[in-house]
Structures are given as C-alpha cells and as structure tokens.
Design a protein around this motif. Structure first.
Motif, short mmCIF file in Angstrom:
data_model
loop_
_atom_site.label_atom_id
_atom_site.label_comp_id
_atom_site.label_asym_id
_atom_site.label_seq_id
_atom_site.Cartn_x
_atom_site.Cartn_y
_atom_site.Cartn_z
N ARG A 1 56.12 53.16 38.46
CA ARG A 1 57.39 53.34 37.76
C ARG A 1 58.11 52.00 37.63
O ARG A 1 58.16 51.22 38.58
CB ARG A 1 58.27 54.34 38.52
CG ARG A 1 59.56 54.72 37.81
CD ARG A 1 60.20 55.89 38.52
NE ARG A 1 61.45 56.31 37.92
CZ ARG A 1 62.62 56.29 38.54
NH1 ARG A 1 62.71 55.87 39.80
NH2 ARG A 1 63.72 56.70 37.92
N ILE A 2 58.66 51.74 36.45
CA ILE A 2 59.37 50.49 36.21
C ILE A 2 60.73 50.78 35.59
O ILE A 2 60.91 51.79 34.89
CB ILE A 2 58.56 49.53 35.30
CG1 ILE A 2 58.21 50.21 33.98
CG2 ILE A 2 57.29 49.07 36.01
CD1 ILE A 2 57.53 49.29 32.97
N LEU A 3 61.69 49.90 35.82
CA LEU A 3 63.06 50.04 35.31
C LEU A 3 63.48 48.72 34.67
O LEU A 3 64.41 48.06 35.11
CB LEU A 3 64.01 50.42 36.46
CG LEU A 3 63.64 51.68 37.26
CD1 LEU A 3 64.50 51.79 38.51
CD2 LEU A 3 63.79 52.93 36.39
N PRO A 4 62.82 48.33 33.56
CA PRO A 4 63.07 47.01 32.99
C PRO A 4 64.43 46.85 32.34
O PRO A 4 64.83 45.73 32.02
CB PRO A 4 61.95 46.86 31.95
CG PRO A 4 61.59 48.27 31.59
CD PRO A 4 61.77 49.06 32.85
N PHE A 5 65.14 47.94 32.14
CA PHE A 5 66.45 47.87 31.50
C PHE A 5 67.55 47.42 32.45
O PHE A 5 68.65 47.05 32.01
CB PHE A 5 66.83 49.24 30.92
CG PHE A 5 66.76 50.36 31.94
CD1 PHE A 5 67.83 50.66 32.75
CD2 PHE A 5 65.59 51.10 32.07
CE1 PHE A 5 67.76 51.69 33.68
CE2 PHE A 5 65.51 52.13 33.00
CZ PHE A 5 66.60 52.42 33.81
N GLU A 6 67.28 47.45 33.76
CA GLU A 6 68.31 47.09 34.72
C GLU A 6 68.73 45.63 34.53
O GLU A 6 67.91 44.73 34.51
CB GLU A 6 67.81 47.31 36.16
CG GLU A 6 67.67 48.78 36.52
CD GLU A 6 67.29 48.98 37.97
OE1 GLU A 6 66.74 48.05 38.59
OE2 GLU A 6 67.54 50.08 38.50
N GLY A 7 70.03 45.43 34.36
CA GLY A 7 70.56 44.09 34.18
C GLY A 7 70.24 43.47 32.83
O GLY A 7 70.35 42.25 32.67
N GLN A 8 69.83 44.29 31.85
CA GLN A 8 69.47 43.80 30.53
C GLN A 8 70.26 44.54 29.46
O GLN A 8 69.76 45.46 28.81
CB GLN A 8 67.96 43.99 30.30
CG GLN A 8 67.05 43.28 31.26
CD GLN A 8 67.12 41.77 31.09
OE1 GLN A 8 67.30 41.27 30.00
NE2 GLN A 8 66.99 41.05 32.19
N PRO A 9 71.50 44.18 29.22
CA PRO A 9 72.30 44.85 28.18
C PRO A 9 71.62 44.75 26.82
O PRO A 9 71.09 43.70 26.44
CB PRO A 9 73.62 44.06 28.19
CG PRO A 9 73.67 43.40 29.53
CD PRO A 9 72.26 43.10 29.91
N GLY A 10 71.62 45.85 26.09
CA GLY A 10 71.00 45.87 24.77
C GLY A 10 69.51 46.11 24.76
O GLY A 10 68.90 46.21 23.69
N TRP A 11 68.89 46.19 25.94
CA TRP A 11 67.45 46.48 26.02
C TRP A 11 67.18 47.85 25.40
O TRP A 11 67.92 48.81 25.60
CB TRP A 11 67.02 46.48 27.48
CG TRP A 11 65.56 46.64 27.74
CD1 TRP A 11 64.65 45.64 27.94
CD2 TRP A 11 64.83 47.87 27.84
NE1 TRP A 11 63.41 46.18 28.16
CE2 TRP A 11 63.48 47.54 28.11
CE3 TRP A 11 65.18 49.21 27.74
CZ2 TRP A 11 62.50 48.50 28.27
CZ3 TRP A 11 64.19 50.18 27.89
CH2 TRP A 11 62.87 49.82 28.16
N ASN A 12 66.10 47.97 24.62
CA ASN A 12 65.75 49.24 24.00
C ASN A 12 64.24 49.41 24.06
O ASN A 12 63.48 48.49 23.72
CB ASN A 12 66.23 49.28 22.55
CG ASN A 12 66.10 50.67 21.93
OD1 ASN A 12 65.01 51.16 21.69
ND2 ASN A 12 67.24 51.29 21.65
N LEU A 13 63.80 50.57 24.48
CA LEU A 13 62.37 50.82 24.68
C LEU A 13 61.58 50.69 23.39
O LEU A 13 60.43 50.27 23.40
CB LEU A 13 62.16 52.21 25.30
CG LEU A 13 60.72 52.65 25.54
CD1 LEU A 13 59.97 51.67 26.42
CD2 LEU A 13 60.67 54.06 26.12
N THR A 14 62.17 51.06 22.26
CA THR A 14 61.45 51.00 21.00
C THR A 14 60.95 49.58 20.72
O THR A 14 59.80 49.38 20.31
CB THR A 14 62.34 51.50 19.85
OG1 THR A 14 62.82 52.81 20.16
CG2 THR A 14 61.57 51.55 18.54
N THR A 15 61.81 48.61 20.96
CA THR A 15 61.42 47.21 20.79
C THR A 15 60.54 46.73 21.94
O THR A 15 59.53 46.04 21.73
CB THR A 15 62.66 46.32 20.67
OG1 THR A 15 63.35 46.65 19.46
CG2 THR A 15 62.29 44.84 20.65
#
Length: 838
Positions: free
Chosen positions: A258-272
């Motif tokens: 399991r990964i949580l790459p959005f943490e601390g990344q404002p504007g991160w979107n899985l589609t991109t």
C-alpha cells in the motif's frame, strides 16, 4: 558408454535442435553428455502445436525459444553442452531465454470506466476524446461491441476470454455469493490472458483499477494469488476495488504494498500519476529489453465516480450543458448519423417518462445538474488526455508501428448511481439515501474537489447512452452493455479510419490477442487443465475485405441482477427492467425466472431496440428464451438473483468471517472492510487500553472510513471522543468533558441497538466510558445500513485516509501516547438469519 559425443541430437517435448560436441580426448576420459537423458520422463508429453521456435545459436547466451505449446510452462530445455570433470574440458550451454513469437506485437489494452456509448466524441458525443479518436483514425472503430453492464464482470471477461459467470463474476465483487458463477474467484482453470502471454515471453503490467480480487483477499496480509501479480502480471500499480478518490486514494498499491503518494503533495491526482507510472514503465521496458514485447493493461478510474478532474479541466466545460439533457441527446444522435457509427435505419427512442424533462426543473436544479455534467465531461476529457500521453510514450519509444492498441470506451453504460438529482457523495446511494438539491447546492463550486465524491444525475447518463436506452446495471438493453471501441495496429491494420459493425463481446478480446500474437490457446497452465476460452476472435475484422463480413459471433447472452438478454444471428430478446437502477430500494419480482416481461427485436431492422416484436413473433421469442436458459446452464448463470443491497451485506469468507473478537496491539491498519470488524447493524463494544505520557496525549486510537462515511475513536486535546460520520450529512459525537491525566487508562465505547426497528440502519444508544465510568451517553436515531467509504481503511493509532471530522483533526493525527491493546467485541446482529452470521 562412448568417448565421442559428436552430433548428439536432443529431442523432447517438441523441442528439436542439434549440438555438435568435439571429441573428448584431452584427458582420455569418456563422459556421457547429459543432454539426451534429462527429458526421458517427459519426451512423450502432449502439448506443442508444432515444434518450438528456436532463434539464435543453441547454447549461446543469445538463444531464444518460443514454446509454441498448449502446455505451460514447458519443462526446462535439456542441457545441450557436455560436462567433464574439469570445466576446461567441458562445453557450456545456456538454456534458451523464453521469448514470444518473432515479430509479436506489443499490446496496450485500455479500458475506461462508466463511459456510455454516446459520451466520447469518437462515437458522436460532445466530450472531446482525441486519444480515442487517434486510435480510431489509425485503425478501426467498432460500433457493436458489448460489455456486461457492470465493472467486475466486464473486466473478468476481458482478461480471461470467458463469459463473466464462467469465471465467478456474475456481479461486482461486492455482491459475490457462494455460487460458482458469483463467488468473485477467477479459478486456476481459467487463467488470464496475461498469464498466457507472460509464459510465452511477454513482459506484463497492469495500471489502474483492479476489481477482480475477492474483497476478502484485498488486505495487506494477502493472500496474493488473486492479486494482479498472481494473475500473470509482473507489475501492478493501481487501486484495489471498484472506485477510489483521485485526490486521496486510500486503496492504492504498488504490487502488493500500500502506498500513499498524495501525502504532502497538494494538487496530486491519480489520473496523472498513473499515466506517469505507465510512461516510466514503457520507457524502462523499451530501454532495457527493446526486443521483448510487452502487454500493458491500462485501466484508469475515469469516468467512474468520484468525478475528480483538475480545476483547469473543469473550467473548459463551463456553460456547455446549460441547454439540458434532451438537447444534448438530439445533438449526439445527429453526430452519430453524420459519423456513420449508426446504421441509416437507426431510430432514437423517445425520452422515458420515468425521467424529468429539463423544462420541468427548477432554476436551482438546472444550475446544479449542469455543473455535474461539466465536471463529468472534464473528468472524461482529462482521462482521455492522460491516455494520450501514454500512447505518445509508445510513439516516443519508436514502437508504435508494431503495437496493437485496443481502447475500450467504458466497461458498461453510464452510471445510474447518481440517482435523479446527482450526489456529492456516492456512498449515499449505496446506503439507500438520496440527497436533496438544497443539501447539494453548497458543494456547487467545490464539485469535483477532494471535499466531494460526486456523481451526476441519471438524466445525463441516459443522454450519454444515446441512441440506446437504459444505463449501467441493466444488461437487458444496449444502454447498459454497448460501448465504443477502437483498435489500431499500423503493421497489420491498413484500413485506416474504417468502421466495423460486427456484433462482438468483451470476451472476444483475449482470443483476438492470441490470434494477433500467434500464441496457441493453452490447455494446461501451471499443471491445471484449462477450460476453453468462450470468446470469438476478431482478427478477421482487421482486413478491409471483411469490413462488411457477417459477425463470427452467432450467439451472446447477458445477465446482471436478473436483467437478461440473448443475441442470436441478428435477433435479440431481453427482459423488461421491472425496477429503476437509480432507485436503490426498488422491489423486484419474487419469481425471478418467470416474473419478468420479455421483449424481442430484429436488430438488422431495428438496431436501437425501439420496436418490440414480442407480440408479433411469440414462437421466436420462446425459442430465444430457451436459448438463454441453455446458455445460462452452460455458463454458471444459475441461480438467478435479482437482489442487490441484501447481497452487499451477505456473509463472505475472509479474515473477519466468524469472529466476534478482534485484538490489536499497537499502531497498524490499512485494512479493507472485509478484513476488519464491521460495526454495522449490530451491538458492539470497543475498548482501548492506553498509556498517556506526561504532558497529555492526543491522536487517533482507531478509525474506519473517512470524510464521506465512517467512525473515529480518538483523543482531542486529551479528551476521549467517538464520532459517527453518517454519510457527511450528520455527525453524532460522544465526548468526555475532561482530558485524561498521565498514566494508564481504559477507554470504551459501546453501542446497543434499539430492541425493535428495521433490520438495517437501526438506531440505538451509544455510551462512552473512561476507566469504567460513563462520561457520555446519547441516542442515535439511525445508523449506516450497508457500507462505509469503500476506498478508506481500518486504522489503529493513526488515520491513513481522510478525517471523519475535519473540524477535529487532519490526518494522520497519530496517537502520541501508547496503545497497549485495542479490542473490538461484536454483539448480536439486527439482521435476520444467515445475513447475521460472520
């Protein structure tokens, strides 16, 4: 024995080559080459459809071998050198490297989600899909391609080449039951196309949605045999389950981690982010192994709810849907006629009386519904744009000419889960709740951001299904099952921009890939005999000479939630939907076999199911009904079941099955619902044994769910709090008046349902206690009946998703004391009979 081993010919399991060995005279010792003896036990094994294809010099590091066998894997190749006591007197020989047939194409298999036939511009829609258009212009556009009406079944059929019930996916995984056609288990006897390709030399990877692992096997504890990496894929980057937030995906994995790459990344979107991962992977494969073909399954979340495009994409569609869904429908139909994706005799059925006319809506409704369509359109266009970047990566690698691209626009029809008014929280639908317009309007400008989990009003989905009727879930009508598809392969398909009208099914894709790669269909994989594929290859349609050839598929059956359809040689019979898919509480006929009305259509004369001929041709209808029953019996469709919400809460196997007590020691979690204790529709007691350090403590003790539905147990400024988030519509809160002093404490929350009431969603009384003393007690009039937020997890000691109460904390809000023990004890259920068992 002999001293000379010249011209030693080795045969076995269809493998033929000759190794020339020199005389061994340097030491004067005779030694037998081992090459001829190792395969004596398997020399007679059946399997190859012809001799293996060997390329390069046998025994050299560059030797390649295509198995060309119906038995996978093949036994190891015999040693082709010779072994003497000393290495200097011996002849080395490397086993050949597994390789695909020479010239086999790369394969990029794309499938989007919940995209109706008439949504993309490529098939007449008003939403621009240039990537899909590019594939269609470079190859072929298919106008009579069919899916299964729901996500999991379509994807299971796509990957196995079999009908969905034949591989345990007669419904979505969350509605699985203990019957072979519905147990959500792809068996070892129905291996995926990826497994076949991998064992024939392909590199394989899966990006995006995986809705085909049994829900009870999706936890970080495994088992992993039915995860993508256990189903033939070397690499997986995607989300487990039917849907996820594109802003904060709580069920995202790289392989099995399991990964949580959005943490601390404002504007991160899985589609991109997913496109970036796929692009990097393509670059890796083409740079490191440029001569090895690859198979990539690319399955983004778009345009399934939640609709989460970026603000820039939303801005492009502002004001484009203000004229309403009826005008949109007429415009799409005219476009389809102009493009030639409909036969000239296609009729547009009338607007259904069960859906409101645009003119009948209030100003607030129009404003809200237009915004919903803008965000949906933005999400589909954004998804297609990112797919285009992946296709560009293939071009940049110089591999576009011999890459077969199959782009399926949607895994079923447009979604009805938005109900009549749309919703800012799709989990409301799954719990039988419709959110009124006035409660939705405050989300108007936020629609599509992380504070919403939105879906659009079903009027739009019906319009995007033009020219067909009905929507996702409804397998009886083409609005639920007909999806546009484009295929390109420059090295093979020369009829650029051609249109194909042959009737085909999603199960036909895997056999088509075998035709394209010249790999024989396996009869056994990993020692397990395979059930034959049930699809029909489509490669014949690649040739311009076959543009108008009859379809090689003569028959196809459809079933979903007892909605039924049967196609046979140009005729189609189907049941009439007795309930509306956007009403989660509808009552279906008790007699699931005989309680439905049937319709009959001649598709050659009536391609849009507009003129019912059942009364005119009763004998033909009876014949078609019998054909359906024959197909149903053959492909594990029986027993028919027209329930949905009861199946959602039915007992299933897994880590939580049969347990009444769950004990956790210290921080952890990331557990999906089927591996965690469920607090729905029952009494329960939670007890946390904690130690508070000097200076106090705060943070999450345990939580399940998040912003859109769930519960949280935490210390806020030292005070114990338990909060139920009821679908982001209401929050019930129990809070101690005082902070816990340093030392050890026992904090408990207990819930007791009312003695009488509905079996699901029943209210009751909750009690919060500290060290055996009640500090808060209050009644809760209702509870969540069916499901928490599906893409969030059960966590201990921190919150890895979104907060159940943002006014109290922001994740991860890790507990600053020490959790010695957290125990969940489940009491009696309010559900009747078997549904109450664990």
């Amino acid at each position: 024995m002999t001293r000379q081993m010249q011209g030693c010919s080795v045969t076995g399991a269809g493998r033929v080559f000759t190794a020339q060995h020199p005389k061994d005279e340097r030491r004067g010792r005779p030694w037998l080459s081992l090459a001829g003896s190792l395969l004596l036990g398997v020399a007679g094994m059946a399997g190859p459809v012809g001799a293996q294809e060997l390329r390069g010099t046998p025994g050299s590091p560059t030797a390649l071998e295509f198995p060309n066998s119906r038995i996978l894997p093949q036994p190891p190749a015999p040693f082709a050198g010779s072994i003497q006591p000393a290495a200097r007197d011996s002849i080395p020989a490397w086993p050949p490297t597994l390789a695909a047939p020479e010239g086999a194409p790369n394969i990029l298999l794309i499938i989007t989600d919940d995209v109706a036939f008439g949504a993309p511009s490529t098939f007449g829609g008003v939403i621009p899909t240039p990537a899909l258009e590019e594939v269609a212009q470079a190859g072929l556009r298919y106008t009579q391609f069919h899916t299964t009406a729901l996500c999991s079944p379509t994807r299971a059929s796509l990957l196995t080449g079999r009908n969905p019930h034949s591989v345990g996916f007669g419904a979505v995984a969350e509605l699985s039951t203990g019957f072979p056609g519905y147990n959500a288990i792809i068996g070892a006897d129905t291996a995926t196309i990826a497994e076949t390709l991998r064992q024939n030399g392909y590199a394989t990877a899966w990006f995006g949605k995986n809705h085909n692992t049994p829900p009870w096997e999706t936890s970080p504890a495994g088992p992993f045999a039915r995860w993508p990496t256990g189903l033939g894929f070397d690499f997986f980057y995607g989300f487990m389950g039917g849907e996820t937030s594109q802003w904060e995906p709580g069920n995202l994995y790289r392989n099995t981690t399991r990964i949580l790459p959005f943490e601390g990344q404002p504007g991160w979107n899985l589609t991109t982010a997913m496109a970036e991962e796929a692009i990097a992977h393509i670059r890796l494969l083409t740079e490191v192994t440029p001569n090895r073909p690859w198979f990539i399954h690319y399955a983004p979340g778009g345009a399934h709810a939640p609709h989460h495009p970026t603000p820039e994409w939303i801005a492009r569609f502002r004001g484009q849907f203000d004229e309403g869904w009826e005008v949109l429908r007429e415009r799409i139909f005219a476009n389809q006629q102009r493009l030639g994706v409909l036969p000239p005799n296609a009729a547009l059925p009338p607007w259904p009386e069960t859906l409101p006319r645009w003119a009948s809506l209030s100003a607030d409704e129009r404003r809200l519904f237009a915004r919903q369509a803008e965000v949906f359109a933005a999400y589909l266009a954004y998804t297609d744009h990112e797919i285009g970047r992946v296709i560009q990566a293939v071009r940049d690698a110089g591999q576009s000419d011999n890459t077969l691209i199959i782009y399926i626009s949607g895994d079923n029809g447009g979604s009805a889960e938005g109900q009549l008014r749309g919703t800012p929280n799709e989990f409301a639908f799954f719990n039988g709740v419709e959110i009124p317009v006035e409660r939705q309007l405050p989300f108007l400008e936020a629609w599509g951001d992380e504070t919403t989990y939105p879906n659009l009003a079903v009027g739009w989905s019906w319009a995007f299904s033009t020219p067909y009727r009905w929507t996702k879930q409804v397998a009886s009508h083409f609005g639920g099952t007909r999806n546009g598809m484009a295929i390109s392969w420059p090295a093979r398909i020369t009829d650029r921009g051609g249109i194909r009208h042959q009737f085909h099914h999603v199960s036909d894709i895997a056999p088509t890939l075998l035709e394209a790669t010249r790999i024989p269909e396996p009869r056994a994989i990993n020692g397990v005999a395979q059930r034959p594929m049930e699809g029909v290859g489509m490669a014949y349609s690649f040739d311009a000479a076959n543009a108008r050839a009859p379809s090689r598929r003569r028959t196809a059956h459809f079933e979903m939630l007892a909605h039924r359809g049967i196609y046979h040689e140009g005729w189609y019979a189907n049941t009439t939907p007795p309930t509306l898919p956007w009403e989660s509480g509808g009552t279906a006929p008790e007699d699931v076999l005989n309680g439905y009305s049937w319709e009959l259509y001649n598709l050659d004369e009536d391609p849009t199911q507009a003129r019912d001929l059942a009364a005119q041709f009763p004998e033909r209808l009876r014949d078609m009904q019998q054909r359906f029953l024959v197909e149903a019996a053959r492909h594990q469709v029986l027993p028919l079941d027209n329930t949905s919400l009861p199946r959602l809460i039915a007992p299933r196997p897994g880590p939580a099955a049969g347990r009444r007590e769950f004990v956790y020691r210290g921080p952890g979690g990331g557990l999906p619902a089927n591996a965690a204790p469920s607090l729905l529709n029952r009494a329960y007691r939670l007890v946390a044994e904690v130690e508070v350090p000097a200076g106090g403590a705060q943070g999450v003790i345990a939580t399940h769910g998040g912003r859109f539905a769930g519960w949280g147990f935490y210390l806020l400024e030292g005070r114990p709090v338990f909060t139920w988030n009821l679908l982001d519509l209401e929050r019930i809160r129990w809070e101690a008046p005082e902070a816990l002093p340093p030392g050890r404490h026992s904090i408990a929350f207990a819930f007791e349902p009312e003695a009488a009431g509905p079996p699901v969603g029943r209210g009751g009384t909750g009690t919060l206690s500290v060290n055996g003393r009640v500090v808060a007690r209050q009644a809760m009039a209702r509870s969540i009946p069916f499901a928490l937020q599906g893409d969030e997890s059960f966590d201990i000691g921190h919150d890895t998703g979104s907060s159940v109460e943002l006014r109290d904390y922001r994740p991860p809000f890790a507990f600053t004391g020490r959790i010695e023990r957290f125990v969940v004890t489940l009491g009696e259920s309010t559900l009747p009979g078997a549904a109450a068992r664990h």
